[in-house]
Design an enzyme around this catalytic site. Structure first.
Site, PDB file in Angstrom:
ATOM      1  N   ASN A  59      -8.701  -2.697  11.252  1.00  0.00           N
ATOM      2  CA  ASN A  59      -7.694  -2.319  11.992  1.00  0.00           C
ATOM      3  C   ASN A  59      -7.861  -3.133  13.241  1.00  0.00           C
ATOM      4  O   ASN A  59      -8.834  -3.552  13.748  1.00  0.00           O
ATOM      5  CB  ASN A  59      -7.653  -0.653  12.727  1.00  0.00           C
ATOM      6  CG  ASN A  59      -7.036  -0.614  13.838  1.00  0.00           C
ATOM      7  OD1 ASN A  59      -7.734  -0.715  14.988  1.00  0.00           O
ATOM      8  ND2 ASN A  59      -5.647  -0.615  13.877  1.00  0.00           N
ATOM      9  N   GLN A  80      -1.265   3.267  16.357  1.00  0.00           N
ATOM     10  CA  GLN A  80      -1.015   4.548  15.482  1.00  0.00           C
ATOM     11  C   GLN A  80      -2.147   4.469  14.580  1.00  0.00           C
ATOM     12  O   GLN A  80      -2.438   5.531  13.942  1.00  0.00           O
ATOM     13  CB  GLN A  80       0.427   4.078  14.883  1.00  0.00           C
ATOM     14  CG  GLN A  80       1.540   4.388  16.143  1.00  0.00           C
ATOM     15  CD  GLN A  80       1.591   5.860  16.435  1.00  0.00           C
ATOM     16  OE1 GLN A  80       0.959   5.943  17.427  1.00  0.00           O
ATOM     17  NE2 GLN A  80       2.063   6.558  16.126  1.00  0.00           N
ATOM     18  N   GLU A  81      -2.448   3.179  13.844  1.00  0.00           N
ATOM     19  CA  GLU A  81      -3.565   3.369  12.983  1.00  0.00           C
ATOM     20  C   GLU A  81      -4.625   3.862  13.645  1.00  0.00           C
ATOM     21  O   GLU A  81      -5.436   4.525  12.971  1.00  0.00           O
ATOM     22  CB  GLU A  81      -3.767   2.049  12.544  1.00  0.00           C
ATOM     23  CG  GLU A  81      -2.797   1.264  11.542  1.00  0.00           C
ATOM     24  CD  GLU A  81      -3.170  -0.273  11.215  1.00  0.00           C
ATOM     25  OE1 GLU A  81      -2.296  -0.663  10.381  1.00  0.00           O
ATOM     26  OE2 GLU A  81      -4.256  -0.699  11.553  1.00  0.00           O
ATOM     27  N   LEU A  82      -5.242   3.401  14.795  1.00  0.00           N
ATOM     28  CA  LEU A  82      -6.235   4.014  15.370  1.00  0.00           C
ATOM     29  C   LEU A  82      -6.235   5.461  15.596  1.00  0.00           C
ATOM     30  O   LEU A  82      -7.377   6.163  15.262  1.00  0.00           O
ATOM     31  CB  LEU A  82      -6.455   3.336  16.774  1.00  0.00           C
ATOM     32  CG  LEU A  82      -7.957   3.634  17.529  1.00  0.00           C
ATOM     33  CD1 LEU A  82      -8.984   2.637  16.503  1.00  0.00           C
ATOM     34  CD2 LEU A  82      -7.821   2.956  18.822  1.00  0.00           C
ATOM     35  N   ILE A 108      -7.059   6.569  12.107  1.00  0.00           N
ATOM     36  CA  ILE A 108      -8.473   6.546  12.068  1.00  0.00           C
ATOM     37  C   ILE A 108      -9.410   7.539  12.648  1.00  0.00           C
ATOM     38  O   ILE A 108     -10.160   8.094  11.969  1.00  0.00           O
ATOM     39  CB  ILE A 108      -9.045   4.968  12.496  1.00  0.00           C
ATOM     40  CG1 ILE A 108      -8.338   4.051  11.436  1.00  0.00           C
ATOM     41  CG2 ILE A 108     -10.535   5.007  12.609  1.00  0.00           C
ATOM     42  CD1 ILE A 108      -8.611   2.746  12.091  1.00  0.00           C
TER      43      ILE A 108
END
Length: 1166
Positions: A19, A85-87, A90
């Site tokens: 990421n 958003q990825e974080l 995750i």
């Protein structure tokens, strides 16, 4: 083994998801990290590996499939909504939420970014986050997003991170990351009991027949690119505009392939079409006359033999005839602009609606041409694997699949390379594949090398030198830095400033976030060329076993342009003092260790028994010698051409015995040269930009002659423990000054009025000079650990631009005053572990304050100022304020309050804070070990929690669903609050849901847990109270909720004593989820305490509670609603007398009804 091709697709399951901020790091740091991981057989995944045209949400699936996530935080990270958003995803998968196959292991990586910047949301990192939050959208959903983003950032802050500082070496750091990832994968594999399958060696596999097509189940590589081009060119010819399309890119990227595909499409629409391919070897033969004839012959009927006459007039006649028809002309592999001009210079013969496509390796050829330019992108990994496999008509299994990924990765999405490697390896056994893999960086494939060398051979001498300089010395360096090194004042290099631009236009290098990058295939070719460059480059690998006399005696010394010597695995050797004498062309000298930081503090393996000499009138521009063994550089070394001097961890006591004129010197790194006592030799470097003296422990002072450095912008003196003071000089250009941990530095004088960043932390200063008030551009001031600083002068408040002021652990600081007219931009104020007894009431003038830290201050007994006037305060830290007894009303937008170990705290104002119905900000209030907290104060906390949960009603419409506590609190206690309508002893709660419960207006769920810490002696900074929900009457996967907890970066453990009550509220169902759970009528809730990775068995769950939370009903008290309307302008407050409670109502229920009225008013207003 390699087996016969089936119809199955190549399936790639990622092990490591990366990421990162693409625009900042994709083609620099991330490119190298990705390559390193792949070279170690680790299946890393980045967003470009996802097929073109796929939904972005597919990246969430890749996160779910991964074992490890690398969250690479950088200064521009918060520019990207998608990064955050990825974080969030995750974080969710690290807690093994729904959809995640694995309990994701997260490794945070701080790329040239301080953890404090992320923790405090300061600098560009914080500003970008707020700017992103301001993007127009639904107000509540917007606030929900930033809540989730902040929680995700807090989550990574609570984990052990890998940090690359501004002065750190990326190559070493990459090795460290790879080591941590390999260790983590090993631990995960061991934990799951899944040992890797052994790879069987194999005999020679029979060479299969050549495969001409790709499996029908897969999209042909390049198909998506073709669709893009069809749109640009309008292959359906729906208009009468003449369209010209230029396809550009490096050799082998697929320009001709795409051009032929377009030609096939267009010839079904237009009658007169011609495909002309230029050959570089025949460029002289393929002149204007040849091209004209080729155009006419290709476009008209070949039966007309008159066309083949040499009469020029006949050709012109036929071209006039062509002007009546729409045509398609493909000019492939164009070498010279004249070849294009011959076609389009006079467009009278080209009818409107025609289509012209030009392919070239040199973008500059198309300058000034009115055409649509398309740079052909590289294939992603999936497309690359398909193309690679197609060359062998096989599926790839076991070790062959892993080896294939490495070849695909090295090919960098270049179709020509993928085909060439596939053909080269077709039918070979595993040992051959492994052996070839080991030589990829040293030996090009013959077909690839031939094409790349053609490009190189077309360069002029200056361009060739620049290309090889970058490949051997300066890959991934800053563009300005490289331009400085390549530029020359010599007459033979007039126009050298254009060399980078020329290489960019020819796709031999590329720019990524200001850094110059080069394809791995080109790097390999450059190494081969270095060996055949006529002795211009001497590259000695780490296993160099020859005598150093080679340097002295080797023929052709006068031609040497650059030398690289890797000492990593070299035996200790003496170096002759005449080794470099005679190298009159030497520009670049690099002697280093390639195997990382563990070699930096060892003795240099090249001894200089008789010193070292350089050629007279040397032209050395770049000198990088780690662990340089001499006391100083040679006295006869004239640095008139020197641009970059790097001697880290050296033994020098001074650079030269006197000042030497260095007009071109811009960068100097003498860090950790512990014997360095003088830098007088650098004082005649007027153009020096950056000077790094970190860790020079013998340096006691700086020379006044430094004032000549008129362009110095960065000076790092961190850890210069003998430095006493700065000279009384003026350096107006200086913007960053670092004096951190200069433990004997006692007097600070302002030497630059342009300072923006000033580190004085860990120094012995006892005051600040009046001139500091004139630093109107100062943004960051760090005074942490200044043990002798007793007061702050009033003039510090003249710093109008200051955003961060850090005074942590200034133990003698006992007073603090504020000038109400200034400091309007201050966002972060750290006053922890000071002796300040009272915070001034006018602190509320700090209108932009986001974070206030007062932790570990035993002199503060109460906070008297009106905290609720700090309208933008998000974080308030009061940890370990042992004598704090009371708190006033909290700020309305407070996101995190940490009052851990405030053992004397008794009272909180009621209500705890003013609720603002338009705010959807997440709240976490921590009162662990506040054992003196009165019951009325606990009731106020519970009341706030109950009301706040109602305000989160719209969150169920948020499709970015995560099972986490949006509101949480914890405090000493042993009872679940009374308003929880389902309770149980122990850690398991089983309950029947009411009939029709799913049709009600449920906004979420509230959970409460009583945890005993009496038997828990081994506590750390990360703790979570987790709930797992099992649906007992239907076949659904379990759901996990985080009730509450903490994750802190402090070194000392967050130790908790006795029993504590945890309360958490979270959304449960968005629309889709509610449909899925419609048949649920009974659930089993199991609660546990974890440290983020495993259960903490010593922490016992004593009691638990559950309650559904509903939207409030229409307000019954209309008079209260009207009063609310009247009070709209007064921060949404309502006096107690406006809504009298029932005689039998508790204070909590009375407040609740007032809350309902206010909430309903705002709900209707919206």
């Amino acid at each position: 083994m390699v087996t016969t091709l089936s119809s199955s697709d190549v399936k790639v399951g990622p092990e490591v998801f990366i990421n990162f901020r693409g625009d900042e790091l994709r083609k620099s740091f991330i490119s190298h990290l990705y390559s390193r991981l792949r070279s170690e057989g680790i299946n890393a995944f980045i967003d470009t590996d996802e097929g073109a045209g796929q939904e972005l949400e597919n990246l969430f699936k890749r996160i779910e499939e991964s074992k490890i996530a690398l969250a690479v935080l950088s200064s521009r990270y918060t520019e990207s909504h998608w990064c955050l958003q990825e974080l969030v995803k995750i974080k969710e998968c690290s807690m093994k939420s729904e959809g995640c196959n694995n309990n994701l292991f997260v490794i945070p990586i701080f790329y040239k970014l301080e953890t404090s910047t992320v923790r405090e949301l300061t600098g560009k990192f914080g500003l970008n986050l707020w700017d992103l939050w301001r993007v127009p959208g639904h107000d509540r959903n917007r606030d929900n997003r930033i809540v989730k983003w902040n929680e995700a950032l807090e989550n990574v802050l609570g984990k052990k991170a890998l940090i690359l500082t501004e002065t750190g070496k990326e190559d070493d750091f990459l090795s460290t990351i790879v080591t941590h990832v390999k260790n983590a994968l090993g631990a995960i594999s061991s934990k799951r009991g899944k040992n890797p399958k052994p790879h069987n060696g194999g005999g020679v596999n029979p060479k299969p027949k050549k495969c001409l097509t790709i499996s029908s189940n897969n999209t042909e590589p390049g198909e998506q690119r073709l669709k893009e081009l069809e749109g640009k060119l309008d292959v359906h010819c729906n208009d009468n505009d003449t369209r010209i399309l230029g396809l550009v890119g490096m050799p082998g990227i697929g320009k001709t392939y795409l051009a032929k595909k377009l030609f096939d499409k267009l010839k079904n629409r237009i009658i007169y079409c011609v495909f002309i391919q230029f050959e570089r070897q025949k460029s002289k033969e393929q002149g204007a006359e040849w091209l004209q004839k080729r155009l006419v012959e290709g476009l008209l009927d070949q039966d007309d033999l008159k066309l083949r006459c040499a009469d020029q007039n006949a050709v012109e006649s036929w071209m006039k005839r062509l002007g009546k028809y729409k045509i398609v002309v493909i000019l492939d592999n164009v070498i010279d602009r004249e070849q294009i001009d011959e076609v389009i210079r006079n467009q009278d013969w080209i009818k409107k609606g025609s289509r012209i496509v030009i392919t070239t390796r040199d973008k500059s050829i198309l300058e000034g041409l009115a055409c649509d330019l398309y740079e052909v992108p590289e294939l992603n990994e999936r497309e690359g694997l398909e193309l690679f496999r197609a060359q062998m008509c096989t599926t790839l299994e076991g070790s062959f699949m892993e080896l294939s990924r490495k070849f695909v990765d090295f090919s960098g999405g270049n179709p020509l390379a993928l085909k060439a490697f596939g053909e080269e390896l077709c039918g070979k056994d595993k040992s051959h594949w492994e052996a070839r893999l080991g030589t990829l960086t040293q030996c090009s494939n013959q077909n690839i090398g031939r094409q790349l060398r053609i490009c190189f051979n077309e360069l002029n001498e200056q361009q060739k030198d620049a290309f090889l300089d970058i490949a051997n010395f300066f890959r991934s360096q800053d563009e300005h830095y490289i331009r400085s090194l390549l530029d020359s004042s010599g007459p033979e290099y007039v126009g050298a400033r254009n060399e980078l631009s020329d290489l960019l236009d020819k796709f031999l290098i590329r720019l990524s976030d200001g850094r110059v990058e080069m394809h791995d295939l080109l790097i390999t070719m450059a190494k081969e060329l270095a060996k055949t460059s006529g002795g211009k480059y001497w590259l000695f690998p780490s296993r160099f076993a020859g005598s150093t006399n080679t340097l002295k005696n080797k023929e052709g010394k006068e031609k040497v342009r650059g030398i690289i010597l890797d000492m990593s695995k070299m035996e200790e050797k003496p170096l002759h003092n005449q080794a470099f004498v005679g190298m009159r062309s030497l520009r670049y000298l690099k002697i280093y260790y390639s195997l990382g930081p563990k070699h930096r503090e060892v003795e240099c393996k090249l001894n200089l028994p008789d010193g070292i000499e350089f050629p007279e009138d040397n032209i050395v521009r770049y000198l990088d010698w780690v662990n340089f063994p001499g006391n100083e550089l040679p006295s006869d070394f004239e640095p008139k051409n020197l641009i970059d001097l790097r001697l880290p961890y050296s033994k020098i006591t001074r650079v030269w015995n006197c000042a030497k004129v260095a007009p071109n010197l811009k960068w100097v790194d003498l860090s950790h040269s512990s014997n360095l006592s003088s830098i007088l030799g650098l004082s005649d470097a007027p153009n020096l930009l950056r000077l790094n003296l970190e860790g020079c422990k013998s340096l006691k002072g700086l020379p006044e002659e430094m004032q000549k450095m008129k362009n110095l912008v960065f000076l790092n003196l961190r850890g210069c423990t003998s430095l006493l003071s700065l000279p009384k000089i003026t350096m107006d250009s200086l913007k960053t000054l670092i004096l951190s941990d200069c433990s004997k530095f006692h007097t600070f004088e302002v030497i630059s009025g342009s300072l923006e960043t000033l580190y004085l932390n860990g120094t012995a200063i006892d005051g600040l000079p009046p001139a500091i008030g004139n630093l109107h551009g100062l943004i960051f001031l760090n005074l942490k650990d200044c043990k002798y600083l007793a007061t702050l002068p009033d003039f510090i408040w003249k710093l109008r631009s200051l955003q961060e002021l850090k005074l942590s652990r200034c133990s003698r600081l006992n007073s603090f005053s504020i000038d109400k007219e200034n400091m309007v931009k201050l966002r972060v104020l750290l006053l922890d572990e000071t002796s300040i007894a009272e915070i001034p009431a006018n602190i509320t003038y700090l209108s932009s304050l986001r974070r206030l830290c007062l932790s570990r201050n035993d002199t503060i007994c109460s906070i008297q100022f009106d905290m609720d006037e700090l309208l933008h305060l998000k974080w308030l830290e009061l940890k370990c304020c042992k004598n704090l007894t009371s708190l006033s009303r909290l700020p309305p937008k407070l996101q995190c309050l940490n009052a851990h170990d405030c053992t004397s705290l008794r009272t909180l104002e009621s209500p705890v804070t003013l609720l603002m119905p338009t705010e959807q900000i997440h709240s976490t209030f921590i009162f662990t070990n506040c054992h003196e907290l009165e019951q009325t104060s606990k009731n106020a906390i519970i009341s706030y929690f109950q009301k706040k949960s109602k305000l989160m009603s719209d969150d169920r419409y948020n499709q970015d669903f995560v099972f986490k506590a949006l509101i949480s609190t914890c405090f000493p206690g042993c009872e679940v609050p009374a308003w929880f309508n389902h309770k149980a002893l122990g850690s398991v709660l089983e309950l029947e849901l009411p009939q029709g419960w799913n049709e009600e207006r449920i906004t979420g769920i509230a959970l409460s847990v009583v945890v005993s810490f009496n038997g828990c002696t081994d506590q750390n900074n990360s703790l979570q109270v987790k709930c797992t929900c099992e649906f007992t009457n239907v076949s659904l996967s379990s759901e996990s909720f985080i009730v509450g907890g903490w994750s802190e970066p402090d070194e000392e453990p967050h130790t908790v004593k006795s029993e504590h009550v945890f309360i958490g509220y979270t959304t449960w169902f968005n629309i889709k989820k509610r449909q899925q759970h419609s048949s649920v009528d009974s659930v089993s809730l199991r609660f546990e305490v974890t440290n983020g990775t495993s259960t903490v068995a010593e922490c016992e769950v004593m009691k638990c509670g559950f309650s559904l939370v509903y939207e409030p009903e229409e307000a019954e008290n209309t008079s209260c609603e009207e009063n609310s309307r009247m009070d709209k302008s007064s921060s949404f407050t309502v006096d107690n007398d406006d809504c009298p409670a029932n005689s039998d109502a508790t204070p909590t229920t009375a407040d609740y009804k007032r809350f309902n009225s206010i909430f309903e008013f705002f709900r209707k207003e919206r």
